[in-house]
Design an enzyme around this catalytic site. Structure first.
Site, mmCIF file in Angstrom:
data_model
loop_
_atom_site.group_PDB
_atom_site.id
_atom_site.type_symbol
_atom_site.label_atom_id
_atom_site.label_comp_id
_atom_site.label_asym_id
_atom_site.label_seq_id
_atom_site.Cartn_x
_atom_site.Cartn_y
_atom_site.Cartn_z
ATOM 1 N N ILE A 82 0.836 -1.195 0.000
ATOM 2 C CA ILE A 82 0.000 0.000 0.000
ATOM 3 C C ILE A 82 0.874 1.249 0.000
ATOM 4 O O ILE A 82 1.711 1.449 0.871
ATOM 5 C CB ILE A 82 -0.955 0.019 1.217
ATOM 6 C CG1 ILE A 82 -1.785 -1.268 1.256
ATOM 7 C CG2 ILE A 82 -1.859 1.247 1.151
ATOM 8 C CD1 ILE A 82 -2.558 -1.570 -0.006
ATOM 9 N N LYS A 83 0.637 2.087 -0.999
ATOM 10 C CA LYS A 83 1.397 3.319 -1.181
ATOM 11 C C LYS A 83 0.676 4.451 -0.446
ATOM 12 O O LYS A 83 -0.496 4.749 -0.738
ATOM 13 C CB LYS A 83 1.490 3.614 -2.677
ATOM 14 C CG LYS A 83 2.638 4.481 -3.114
ATOM 15 C CD LYS A 83 2.628 4.514 -4.647
ATOM 16 C CE LYS A 83 3.777 5.322 -5.215
ATOM 17 N NZ LYS A 83 3.658 5.380 -6.690
ATOM 18 N N VAL A 84 1.378 5.053 0.516
ATOM 19 C CA VAL A 84 0.780 6.039 1.414
ATOM 20 C C VAL A 84 1.586 7.338 1.350
ATOM 21 O O VAL A 84 2.824 7.290 1.332
ATOM 22 C CB VAL A 84 0.781 5.491 2.863
ATOM 23 C CG1 VAL A 84 0.221 6.514 3.840
ATOM 24 C CG2 VAL A 84 -0.002 4.192 2.948
#
Length: 214
Positions: A82-84
């Site tokens: 997951i890219k945050v």
């Protein structure tokens, strides 16, 4: 150094992955939108090809929304990361994802302090953006050096992804300065393969071969 491909184009991914040098993919909703396909459908296609990390970006700006989106994206395939974004809310989400065993890639990192905070929150990867720093007159590669030095000094396991790569020299220098991964556009990957002396060598080999057959 490992290589990720920064794209949402499925043909580029298939071609690059067949070379045997790609360990993962980074993508985002904007890249996928250009492909005229749904974000979730494209992620399913990518994860069916690529066995390594596939970064999927959330678009919410609050931690609760990031967690909701991220859990949904992580359910698509076990190799989804997951890219945050690097914000206070992003750090909250990264900490929660870490406790749940969900891998994260903290993006939009422009300082060593940001990278250190992301690592301490539990990020699997941090992504300093070299090209965007260069665009405003800063040396993005110096940031790689600073982060790598700090991580090594404190035995931090978070991996550094050199992002916003604009050309092959970025890749070489990022590798020399300690980046674990470079996420590169397809065009840059193809440029890395080519060299004029290689082309000349092949041409000479073919010419010599033709003469030998006469």
């Amino acid at each position: 150094m490992k290589f990720f491909l920064d794209t949402a184009n499925i043909d580029e991914i298939r071609t690059a992955y067949a070379l045997g040098v790609i360990d993962g993919v980074t993508t985002n909703p904007s890249l996928v939108a250009k492909e005229n396909v749904s974000f979730h459908d494209r992620l399913k296609e990518i994860t069916a090809i690529v066995s390594g990390s596939v970064s999927a970006e959330v678009i919410s700006l609050d931690a609760e929304g990031m967690l909701r989106e991220g859990r949904e994206l992580a359910a698509i395939a076990p190799n989804i990361t997951i890219k945050v974004p690097m914000t206070a809310e992003g750090l909250k989400a990264v900490s929660a994802f870490s406790k749940e065993g969900i891998r994260t890639n903290v993006t939009l990192v422009f300082s060593a302090n940001q990278a250190l905070l992301a690592a301490r929150a539990g990020a699997t990867y941090v992504s300093p953006f070299l090209g965007r720093l260069d665009d405003i007159g800063h040396n993005g590669l110096d940031l790689i050096s600073d982060i790598a030095e700090i991580f090594a000094l404190h035995d931090i396991e978070t991996e550094i992804i050199a992002a916003s790569i604009r050309h092959p020299v970025h890749v070489t220098e990022a590798a020399k300065r300690g980046a674990h991964i470079a996420t590169v556009p397809y065009k840059v990957l193809m440029q890395m393969i080519k060299h004029p002396l290689t082309d000349i060598g092949i041409e000479r080999f073919l010419a010599d071969w033709e003469k030998a057959k006469e």
